[in-house]
Design an enzyme around this catalytic site. Sequence first.
Site, PDB file in Angstrom:
ATOM      1  CE  LYS A   1      87.947 108.063  77.893  1.00 52.10           C
ATOM      2  NZ  LYS A   1      87.636 109.398  77.343  1.00 52.10           N
ATOM      3  N   GLY A   2      92.559 110.262  76.372  1.00 52.58           N
ATOM      4  CA  GLY A   2      93.477 110.768  77.056  1.00 52.58           C
ATOM      5  C   GLY A   2      94.151 111.926  76.914  1.00 52.58           C
TER       6      GLY A   2
ATOM      7  N   GLY B   1      92.682 114.651  77.253  1.00 52.59           N
ATOM      8  CA  GLY B   1      92.342 115.539  78.601  1.00 52.59           C
ATOM      9  C   GLY B   1      93.274 115.229  79.750  1.00 52.59           C
TER      10      GLY B   1
ATOM     11  CG  ASP C   1      91.217 111.832  72.980  1.00 54.50           C
ATOM     12  OD1 ASP C   1      90.577 113.303  72.812  1.00 54.50           O
ATOM     13  OD2 ASP C   1      91.803 111.625  73.669  1.00 54.50           O
TER      14      ASP C   1
ATOM     15  CD  GLU D   1      88.624 110.029  80.435  1.00 55.97           C
ATOM     16  OE1 GLU D   1      88.161 111.243  80.402  1.00 55.97           O
ATOM     17  OE2 GLU D   1      89.649 109.641  79.662  1.00 55.97           O
TER      18      GLU D   1
ATOM     19  CG  ASP E   1      84.918 109.241  79.232  1.00 54.98           C
ATOM     20  OD1 ASP E   1      85.131 110.625  78.836  1.00 54.98           O
ATOM     21  OD2 ASP E   1      85.600 108.741  79.972  1.00 54.98           O
ATOM     22  N   GLY E   2      83.863 110.657  76.648  1.00 56.59           N
ATOM     23  CA  GLY E   2      84.227 111.319  75.199  1.00 56.59           C
ATOM     24  C   GLY E   2      85.135 110.353  74.898  1.00 56.59           C
TER      25      GLY E   2
ATOM     26  N   GLY F   1      86.002 115.904  79.630  1.00 56.90           N
ATOM     27  CA  GLY F   1      86.176 116.490  78.468  1.00 56.90           C
ATOM     28  C   GLY F   1      85.014 117.474  77.860  1.00 56.90           C
TER      29      GLY F   1
ATOM     30  CB  THR G   1      82.171 115.404  73.769  1.00 54.45           C
ATOM     31  OG1 THR G   1      82.938 115.991  72.942  1.00 54.45           O
ATOM     32  CG2 THR G   1      80.759 115.172  73.151  1.00 54.45           C
TER      33      THR G   1
HETATM   34  C1  5RP Z   1      90.259 113.075  78.607  1.00 52.82           C
HETATM   35  C2  5RP Z   1      89.384 112.082  77.388  1.00 52.82           C
HETATM   36  C3  5RP Z   1      88.251 112.890  76.619  1.00 52.82           C
HETATM   37  O1  5RP Z   1      87.235 112.166  76.746  1.00 52.82           O
HETATM   38  C4  5RP Z   1      88.693 113.022  75.277  1.00 52.82           C
HETATM   39  O2  5RP Z   1      89.954 113.721  75.125  1.00 52.82           O
HETATM   40  C5  5RP Z   1      87.692 113.821  74.587  1.00 52.82           C
HETATM   41  O3  5RP Z   1      87.582 114.976  74.839  1.00 52.82           O
HETATM   42  P1  5RP Z   1      86.718 116.143  74.063  1.00 52.82           P
HETATM   43  O4  5RP Z   1      85.364 115.609  74.103  1.00 52.82           O
HETATM   44  O5  5RP Z   1      86.704 117.429  74.679  1.00 52.82           O
HETATM   45  O6  5RP Z   1      86.963 115.974  72.762  1.00 52.82           O
HETATM   46  O7  5RP Z   1      89.908 111.219  77.063  1.00 52.82           O
HETATM   47  O8  5RP Z   1      91.294 112.347  78.855  1.00 52.82           O
END
Ligand code: 5RP
Length: 235
Positions: A103-104, A106, A93, A112, A90-91, A35, A37
Site C-alpha cells: 500500500k501507499g 496514495g 496497490d 492506514e 481500505d484499498g 484512495g 476505491t
Molecule cells: C494509499 C493507498 C491506497 O489504498 C492505494 O493506493 C489504493 O488506491 P486506489 O484504490 O486509488 O487504487 O494505499 O496510501
Amino acid sequence: LRRENVDWREDAKKRAALEAVKHVREGFVVGLGSGTTVAYAIQEIGKRIKREGLQVLGVPTSHQALMLAVNHSIPITTLDEHPKLDLTIDGADQIDRDLNLIKGMGGALMREKIVASAAKQFVIVADKTKLVEKLGTSQPIPLEVLPFALSTVIARIKELGGKPVLREGNRKIGPVVTDNGNFILDVEFESVDALDKLDVALKLIPGVLETGLFMSMADVVYLGKSDGVMRLERK
Ligand code: 5RP
C-alpha cells in the site's frame, strides 16, 4: 478502447466497495481508508446512514478520507476516543494470494497501517488487476521517511540492495509531503523473497517511520471483476 478499460475498472472497484460495506453494522466504529476505491465505500456508508438511519462513526486515514466522510455526512471520531475499531475498509496497490499487501501509492500508508492494526477486521477493496503472484515485482515499496533522516535512510536502503526514489509532487515543486509532514521513498528491490524479513529490516532503519508492506493484516479481500466480485479470505 482505453475509455472502456477505465469504465470497466471503475465499475469493478465500486462493486468491490459495495460488498465491503455489507460488513458495516449498527454501532460500528469504522476505519476509513484512502484512495479511489475506498471512496466508493465511504459514499455507500453515507447512503446507508441516510437510508437506514445507521449509527456509525468513522476514523479517517487521510485528509482525503476525512473530506469524503464529511461530504457524505459520516460522523467522525478519533483513535483517542476509540482506540479499538470494529472494522477498517481500505484499498491496496498489490495483493497476493496470502492477502499480504503493498500500500501507499496514495501516500497515506502510515495512518492506514495504524488504523488497520486497531481494527478487529481489516477488509480490502480493489479491482482484480491488483492481485499478483508475487508482491513487489512490478511495484515499488513505499516508505514514509522523516525528512531529517532522508539521506541516511537512502544510504541504508542502498546497502540493503534497494533503489530508493524520492516521490516528487504533482503540480508542486519538490517532494510529496504526507499528511504527517514527511517524505515518501518508493523503493525497488531486484529480488524480493522474504518480504516479512525485509519489512523488519526496513523498519529498523532510524528515520523510516513506516513501510507500505502490510503482512498478515488483511482478513478479507474483495476484488471487483467485470462481471462480479471475487472474495478472498485469510486462512
Ligand atoms: C494509499 C493507498 C491506497 O489504498 C492505494 O493506493 C489504493 O488506491 P486506489 O484504490 O486509488 O487504487 O494505499 O496510501
